[in-house]
Design a protein around this motif. Structure first.
Motif, PDB file in Angstrom:
ATOM      1  N   ARG A 188       3.811   1.981 -20.104  1.00 21.27           N
ATOM      2  CA  ARG A 188       2.606   1.929 -19.264  1.00 21.27           C
ATOM      3  C   ARG A 188       2.863   1.096 -18.009  1.00 21.27           C
ATOM      4  NH1 ARG A 188      -0.242  -3.322 -18.974  1.00 21.27           N
ATOM      5  NH2 ARG A 188       0.573  -4.575 -20.650  1.00 21.27           N
ATOM      6  N   ALA A 189       4.037   0.383 -17.998  1.00 26.22           N
ATOM      7  CA  ALA A 189       4.395  -0.409 -16.815  1.00 26.22           C
ATOM      8  C   ALA A 189       5.901  -0.621 -16.786  1.00 26.22           C
ATOM      9  CB  ALA A 189       3.689  -1.760 -16.849  1.00 26.22           C
TER      10      ALA A 189
ATOM     11  N   TRP B  88       5.252   8.897 -13.679  1.00 24.42           N
ATOM     12  CA  TRP B  88       3.852   8.623 -13.317  1.00 24.42           C
ATOM     13  C   TRP B  88       3.118   9.903 -12.923  1.00 24.42           C
ATOM     14  CZ3 TRP B  88       1.953   8.747  -8.097  1.00 24.42           C
ATOM     15  CH2 TRP B  88       0.652   8.252  -7.962  1.00 24.42           C
TER      16      TRP B  88
ATOM     17  N   ARG C 128       1.618   0.658 -13.845  1.00 17.74           N
ATOM     18  CA  ARG C 128       2.022  -0.318 -12.820  1.00 17.74           C
ATOM     19  C   ARG C 128       3.542  -0.358 -12.701  1.00 17.74           C
ATOM     20  NH1 ARG C 128      -2.543   0.164 -12.106  1.00 17.74           N
ATOM     21  NH2 ARG C 128      -4.208  -1.401 -12.061  1.00 17.74           N
TER      22      ARG C 128
ATOM     23  N   HIS D 219       5.888  -3.151 -11.320  1.00 20.05           N
ATOM     24  CA  HIS D 219       5.858  -4.541 -10.832  1.00 20.05           C
ATOM     25  C   HIS D 219       7.255  -4.932 -10.366  1.00 20.05           C
ATOM     26  CE1 HIS D 219       4.219  -8.860 -11.320  1.00 20.05           C
ATOM     27  NE2 HIS D 219       5.330  -8.905 -10.615  1.00 20.05           N
TER      28      HIS D 219
ATOM     29  N   HIS E 212       4.399   3.154  -2.604  1.00 26.28           N
ATOM     30  CA  HIS E 212       2.946   3.059  -2.781  1.00 26.28           C
ATOM     31  C   HIS E 212       2.216   3.801  -1.660  1.00 26.28           C
ATOM     32  CE1 HIS E 212      -1.007   1.604  -3.678  1.00 26.28           C
ATOM     33  NE2 HIS E 212      -1.096   1.028  -2.485  1.00 26.28           N
TER      34      HIS E 212
ATOM     35  N   PRO F  63       1.392   3.108  -8.158  1.00 27.75           N
ATOM     36  CA  PRO F  63       0.640   1.836  -8.247  1.00 27.75           C
ATOM     37  C   PRO F  63       1.584   0.636  -8.412  1.00 27.75           C
ATOM     38  CG  PRO F  63       0.002   3.378 -10.010  1.00 27.75           C
ATOM     39  CD  PRO F  63       1.249   3.907  -9.391  1.00 27.75           C
ATOM     40  N   VAL F  64       1.950   0.035  -7.306  1.00 27.94           N
ATOM     41  CA  VAL F  64       2.946  -1.041  -7.329  1.00 27.94           C
ATOM     42  C   VAL F  64       2.288  -2.405  -7.176  1.00 27.94           C
ATOM     43  CG1 VAL F  64       4.627   0.510  -6.256  1.00 27.94           C
ATOM     44  CG2 VAL F  64       3.394  -1.135  -4.828  1.00 27.94           C
ATOM     45  N   LEU F  65       3.014  -3.410  -7.645  1.00 26.19           N
ATOM     46  CA  LEU F  65       2.677  -4.817  -7.424  1.00 26.19           C
ATOM     47  C   LEU F  65       3.989  -5.491  -7.015  1.00 26.19           C
ATOM     48  CD1 LEU F  65       0.866  -5.211 -10.839  1.00 26.19           C
ATOM     49  CD2 LEU F  65      -0.308  -5.400  -8.616  1.00 26.19           C
TER      50      LEU F  65
ATOM     51  N   LEU G 224       0.382  -8.707 -13.382  1.00 28.54           N
ATOM     52  CA  LEU G 224       0.418  -7.416 -14.097  1.00 28.54           C
ATOM     53  C   LEU G 224      -0.969  -7.076 -14.651  1.00 28.54           C
ATOM     54  CD1 LEU G 224       2.185  -5.083 -15.235  1.00 28.54           C
ATOM     55  CD2 LEU G 224       2.459  -6.469 -17.307  1.00 28.54           C
TER      56      LEU G 224
ATOM     57  N   ARG H 200      -4.182  -6.781  -7.713  1.00 28.66           N
ATOM     58  CA  ARG H 200      -4.687  -5.578  -7.053  1.00 28.66           C
ATOM     59  C   ARG H 200      -3.520  -4.670  -6.661  1.00 28.66           C
ATOM     60  NH1 ARG H 200      -7.353  -6.642  -2.126  1.00 28.66           N
ATOM     61  NH2 ARG H 200      -6.536  -8.771  -2.113  1.00 28.66           N
ATOM     62  N   VAL H 201      -3.643  -3.394  -6.982  1.00 28.93           N
ATOM     63  CA  VAL H 201      -2.559  -2.440  -6.730  1.00 28.93           C
ATOM     64  C   VAL H 201      -2.202  -2.416  -5.242  1.00 28.93           C
ATOM     65  CG1 VAL H 201      -2.063   0.044  -6.663  1.00 28.93           C
ATOM     66  CG2 VAL H 201      -3.011  -1.000  -8.724  1.00 28.93           C
TER      67      VAL H 201
END
Ligand code: NAD
Ligand code: DAU
Length: 353
Positions: A75-76, A115, A127, A129, A174, A180-182, A239, A243-244
């Protein structure tokens, strides 16, 4: 629910894996190439733990990535894997471009393919990250304000340039594809399992061996130091609640010149393991400076505190004491990492200084 972690056998990655599984039952797939910096001994306490799946492999191996995404459906992705040592990047930049730039590109592409195929709800929750560094911002004048997230990128070493390139790729994936990155940009970490090519562990292991403590140039370069456990808690916060598409700087509010760091390490060793031949500071040796050496880094970690309520739990005093004690208690770990390859590196980096 599963996390795919890259570089989870390295210093920060292994601390993160241990920390994560101490607090959560969500499994971790740990993809690490086991370069000189990767060490499965860091994860020995997880032997037989079904929540930790270790895979030896390269982030540049697209076929392997596709298999891992299909099999584990994470999921990430938490992307720690990198070549991380500035001095090594000066001696051999190629590996930094390969892993930090091309490897990140391949990982982004595999993540995007995974994704894209997710159902809407999973797509929104996914996500990527990206774990990055304050070095991308370049060097600060002595009285300049600390780096904020909008500071211009001015990387000065092959390492920081390769990390800056990877940050830009993550940003573009992104903005262009909606992934959806951080991104987090953190200052200098220290703590358990830190490979003794970096300043703090090198000073501890050299002092204990009665070897010179090599300080580059005048030793007045300033870094911000963060205990690695605090970096892990910051990543967990980002994580979970970041905010994305946003960038968060992570730091310890703890700027110190290198000389002071080395003196502090020596003072703790004098207290905890006195040498009998006098204070450890007698071993300090000023050596030729690092080419292009950045003079000062400082992190403004105000955004992550305002938005996510994160602040470091350790002060430098508490963190460095724990760290020195950890090295004293883990002489076997130190002895194991000081292999032939490690000795070759010391000769490469220090013999002509
Ligand atoms: P490290 O050098 O200790 O560990 C890196 C890990 O990545 C190793 O286990 C290595 O085997 C693995 N690796 C390297 N190339 C790989 C590849 N091609 N494929 C798969 N695995 C590979 O690094 P670290 O200090 O733990 O840093 C982790 C991340 O945090 C890096 O991205 C670094 O840029 C960033 N960072 C580090 C610091 C710090 O002070 N150490 C501070 C801020 C950010
Ligand atoms: O700022 C974050 C960065 O911190 C991370 O992105 C890097 O991955 C990490 O390696 C670290 O980079 P630095 O170059 O700051 O760390 P290093 O421990 O190599 O050096 C810290 C300072 O100490 C730096 O000013 C150089 C100096 N130094 C280092 C060594 C190894 C010495 O004076 N003598 C040494 O022998």
């Amino acid at each position: 629910m599963t996390l795919l972690i890259t570089g989870g056998a390295g210093f920060i990655g292994s601390n993160f894996v241990l920390d994560w599984l101490a607090q959560s039952d969500e499994p971790v797939v740990n993809l690490d190439a086991l370069t000189y910096a990767g060490n499965l001994q860091n994860l020995a306490s997880l032997q037989g733990d079904a929540r930790h799946v270790f895979v030896q492999g390269d982030i540049g191996d697209r076929a392997l990535l596709d298999r891992l995404f299909a099999q584990h459906r994470p999921r990430a992705v938490l992307h720690f894997a990198a070549e991380s040592h500035v001095d090594r990047s000066i001696h051999g930049p190629g590996a930094f471009i390969k892993t930090n730039v091309e490897g990140t590109f391949t990982l982004l592409e595999a993540s995007r393919a995974h994704w894209n195929a997710l159902a809407d709800e999973d797509k929104a929750a996914f996500r990527f990250h990206h774990v990055s560094t304050d070095e991308v911002y370049g060097s600060l004048a002595p009285d300049a304000p600390a780096f904020t997230e909008t500071h211009p990128y001015e990387p000065n070493s092959p390492y920081s340039a390769s990390k800056a390139a990877s940050d830009h790729l993550v940003r573009a994936w992104h903005h262009t594809y909606g992934l959806p990155v951080l991104t987090t940009n953190c200052s200098n970490n220290y703590g358990p399992y830190h490979f003794p090519e970096k300043l703090i562990p090198l000073m501890i292991v050299n002092a204990l061996a009665g070897k010179p403590l090599p300080i580059y140039g005048d030793g007045l370069q300033v870094r911000d130091w963060l205990y690695v456990g605090d970096h892990c808690s910051a990543i967990r916060a980002v994580l979970a609640r970041g905010r994305v598409g946003e960038v968060y700087n992570i730091g310890g509010w703890n700027e110190m010149p290198n000389r002071d760091i080395v003196h502090r390490v020596c003072a703790l060793l004098d207290e905890l393991r006195p040498s009998g031949e006098g204070p450890y500071t007698r071993l300090i040796t000023f050596v030729k400076d690092r080419p292009g050496h950045d003079r000062r880094y400082a992190i403004d970690a105000g955004k992550i505190e305002r938005e996510l309520g994160w602040r470091p739990a350790e002060t430098f005093e508490t963190g460095i004491r724990k760290t020195v004690q950890w090295y004293l208690d883990h002489a076997d770990w130190v002895a194991n990492v000081q292999s032939g390859g490690y000795r070759d590196w010391l000769a490469t980096n220090y013999s002509s200084r």
